[in-house]
Design a protein around this motif. Sequence first.
Motif, short mmCIF file in Angstrom:
data_model
loop_
_atom_site.label_atom_id
_atom_site.label_comp_id
_atom_site.label_asym_id
_atom_site.label_seq_id
_atom_site.Cartn_x
_atom_site.Cartn_y
_atom_site.Cartn_z
N LYS A 179 1.12 13.25 -7.65
CA LYS A 179 0.78 14.14 -6.54
C LYS A 179 0.20 13.34 -5.38
CE LYS A 179 -0.14 18.30 -9.24
NZ LYS A 179 -1.18 19.24 -9.68
N MET A 180 -0.68 12.40 -5.71
CA MET A 180 -1.29 11.58 -4.67
C MET A 180 -0.25 10.72 -3.96
SD MET A 180 -5.01 10.52 -6.37
CE MET A 180 -4.69 8.85 -6.07
N MET A 181 0.69 10.16 -4.71
CA MET A 181 1.74 9.34 -4.11
C MET A 181 2.63 10.18 -3.20
SD MET A 181 1.28 6.25 -4.95
CE MET A 181 2.83 5.50 -4.56
N LYS A 182 2.96 11.39 -3.65
CA LYS A 182 3.79 12.28 -2.84
C LYS A 182 3.05 12.65 -1.55
CE LYS A 182 6.42 16.52 -2.83
NZ LYS A 182 6.81 17.73 -3.49
N ALA A 183 1.76 12.96 -1.67
CA ALA A 183 0.96 13.30 -0.49
C ALA A 183 0.87 12.12 0.48
CB ALA A 183 -0.44 13.75 -0.91
N ALA A 184 0.74 10.91 -0.06
CA ALA A 184 0.68 9.72 0.78
C ALA A 184 2.01 9.51 1.51
CB ALA A 184 0.34 8.49 -0.06
N GLN A 185 3.12 9.74 0.84
CA GLN A 185 4.43 9.61 1.48
C GLN A 185 4.61 10.65 2.57
OE1 GLN A 185 7.00 9.84 -1.94
NE2 GLN A 185 7.17 7.61 -2.10
N GLU A 186 4.15 11.89 2.30
CA GLU A 186 4.23 12.94 3.31
C GLU A 186 3.41 12.57 4.53
OE1 GLU A 186 3.19 16.79 1.75
OE2 GLU A 186 4.66 16.63 0.14
N MET A 187 2.21 12.05 4.29
CA MET A 187 1.34 11.67 5.40
C MET A 187 1.97 10.54 6.20
SD MET A 187 -2.59 10.51 5.25
CE MET A 187 -3.42 9.82 6.64
N GLN A 188 2.58 9.58 5.51
CA GLN A 188 3.22 8.46 6.19
C GLN A 188 4.35 8.97 7.09
OE1 GLN A 188 5.05 5.57 3.60
NE2 GLN A 188 4.87 3.96 5.14
N GLY A 189 5.12 9.91 6.59
CA GLY A 189 6.20 10.49 7.38
C GLY A 189 5.68 11.25 8.59
N LYS A 190 4.62 12.01 8.39
CA LYS A 190 4.04 12.77 9.50
C LYS A 190 3.45 11.85 10.55
CE LYS A 190 3.25 17.05 7.02
NZ LYS A 190 2.32 18.09 6.64
N MET A 191 2.85 10.75 10.11
CA MET A 191 2.26 9.81 11.05
C MET A 191 3.35 9.11 11.86
SD MET A 191 -0.84 10.37 10.74
CE MET A 191 -1.62 9.08 11.65
#
Length: 114
Positions: free
Chosen positions: A13-25
Amino acid sequence: MIKGLGGFGDMAKMMKAAQEMQGKMATLQEDLEKITVTGESGAGLVKATASAKGDLVALDIDPSIFRPEDKEVVEDLILAAIKDAQQRAGDRAQEEMRKISDAMGLPAGMKFPF
Protein backbone atom coordinates in the motif's frame (compact mmCIF):
# COMPACT_ATOMS: atom_id res chain seq x y z
CA MET A 1 -1.83 -16.70 7.18
CA ILE A 2 1.87 -17.12 7.77
CA LYS A 3 3.06 -15.31 10.84
CA GLY A 4 5.22 -12.27 10.18
CA LEU A 5 4.02 -11.60 6.61
CA GLY A 6 1.15 -9.28 7.57
CA GLY A 7 3.36 -6.21 7.09
CA PHE A 8 3.87 -6.91 3.39
CA GLY A 9 0.32 -5.78 2.61
CA ASP A 10 1.02 -2.47 4.30
CA MET A 11 4.30 -2.17 2.41
CA ALA A 12 2.51 -2.73 -0.90
CA LYS A 13 0.00 0.00 0.00
CA MET A 14 2.82 2.37 0.88
CA MET A 15 4.63 1.64 -2.40
CA LYS A 16 1.44 2.21 -4.39
CA ALA A 17 0.82 5.49 -2.55
CA ALA A 18 4.41 6.58 -3.22
CA GLN A 19 4.02 5.82 -6.94
CA GLU A 20 0.75 7.77 -7.04
CA MET A 21 2.40 10.71 -5.33
CA GLN A 22 5.32 10.57 -7.76
CA GLY A 23 2.91 10.66 -10.69
CA LYS A 24 0.95 13.55 -9.23
CA MET A 25 4.13 15.50 -8.54
CA ALA A 26 5.29 15.00 -12.15
CA THR A 27 1.92 16.24 -13.38
CA LEU A 28 2.17 19.23 -11.03
CA GLN A 29 5.59 20.12 -12.43
CA GLU A 30 4.12 20.15 -15.94
CA ASP A 31 1.10 22.16 -14.78
CA LEU A 32 3.29 24.77 -13.08
CA GLU A 33 4.91 25.50 -16.43
CA LYS A 34 1.48 26.14 -18.00
CA ILE A 35 -0.05 28.25 -15.20
CA THR A 36 0.76 31.95 -15.52
CA VAL A 37 0.40 34.87 -13.14
CA THR A 38 0.82 38.57 -13.81
CA GLY A 39 2.52 41.03 -11.49
CA GLU A 40 2.30 44.75 -11.98
CA SER A 41 3.68 48.03 -10.80
CA GLY A 42 3.02 51.72 -11.37
CA ALA A 43 -0.75 51.19 -11.21
CA GLY A 44 -0.56 48.75 -14.11
CA LEU A 45 1.85 50.72 -16.30
CA VAL A 46 4.28 47.79 -16.21
CA LYS A 47 3.09 44.18 -16.16
CA ALA A 48 5.27 41.08 -15.94
CA THR A 49 3.88 37.61 -16.58
CA ALA A 50 5.59 34.54 -15.16
CA SER A 51 4.91 30.83 -15.07
CA ALA A 52 4.01 29.38 -11.67
CA LYS A 53 7.57 28.02 -11.67
CA GLY A 54 8.78 31.64 -11.64
CA ASP A 55 10.05 31.90 -15.20
CA LEU A 56 9.39 35.31 -16.79
CA VAL A 57 7.36 34.76 -19.98
CA ALA A 58 6.12 38.25 -20.94
CA LEU A 59 6.59 41.91 -20.18
CA ASP A 60 4.08 44.64 -21.07
CA ILE A 61 5.04 48.31 -20.73
CA ASP A 62 2.58 51.14 -21.31
CA PRO A 63 4.13 53.41 -23.96
CA SER A 64 3.21 56.53 -21.98
CA ILE A 65 6.18 56.00 -19.67
CA PHE A 66 8.85 56.14 -22.40
CA ARG A 67 10.49 59.49 -21.81
CA PRO A 68 14.28 59.73 -21.52
CA GLU A 69 14.09 61.67 -18.26
CA ASP A 70 12.04 58.83 -16.68
CA LYS A 71 14.55 56.07 -17.48
CA GLU A 72 15.32 55.22 -13.84
CA VAL A 73 11.64 55.25 -12.89
CA VAL A 74 10.83 52.87 -15.75
CA GLU A 75 13.64 50.52 -14.72
CA ASP A 76 12.36 50.50 -11.13
CA LEU A 77 8.81 49.80 -12.32
CA ILE A 78 10.02 46.91 -14.46
CA LEU A 79 11.92 45.36 -11.59
CA ALA A 80 8.96 45.82 -9.25
CA ALA A 81 6.59 44.14 -11.73
CA ILE A 82 8.96 41.21 -12.19
CA LYS A 83 9.33 40.76 -8.43
CA ASP A 84 5.56 40.92 -8.02
CA ALA A 85 5.08 38.27 -10.73
CA GLN A 86 7.69 36.01 -9.15
CA GLN A 87 6.04 36.35 -5.73
CA ARG A 88 2.65 35.53 -7.20
CA ALA A 89 4.19 32.57 -9.05
CA GLY A 90 5.60 31.21 -5.80
CA ASP A 91 2.27 31.67 -4.05
CA ARG A 92 0.43 29.90 -6.87
CA ALA A 93 2.90 27.01 -6.88
CA GLN A 94 2.42 26.57 -3.13
CA GLU A 95 -1.35 26.65 -3.59
CA GLU A 96 -1.18 23.92 -6.24
CA MET A 97 1.10 21.78 -4.05
CA ARG A 98 -1.23 22.27 -1.11
CA LYS A 99 -4.13 20.96 -3.22
CA ILE A 100 -2.21 17.77 -4.01
CA SER A 101 -1.12 17.36 -0.39
CA ASP A 102 -4.68 17.76 0.83
CA ALA A 103 -6.00 15.32 -1.75
CA MET A 104 -3.43 12.73 -0.68
CA GLY A 105 -3.99 13.31 3.03
CA LEU A 106 -0.45 14.52 3.64
CA PRO A 107 0.26 16.74 6.64
CA ALA A 108 -0.07 20.50 6.19
CA GLY A 109 3.22 22.28 5.60
CA MET A 110 5.01 19.23 4.21
CA LYS A 111 7.92 20.49 2.12
CA PHE A 112 8.49 19.18 -1.39
CA PRO A 113 11.84 19.05 -3.14
CA PHE A 114 11.12 21.98 -5.51
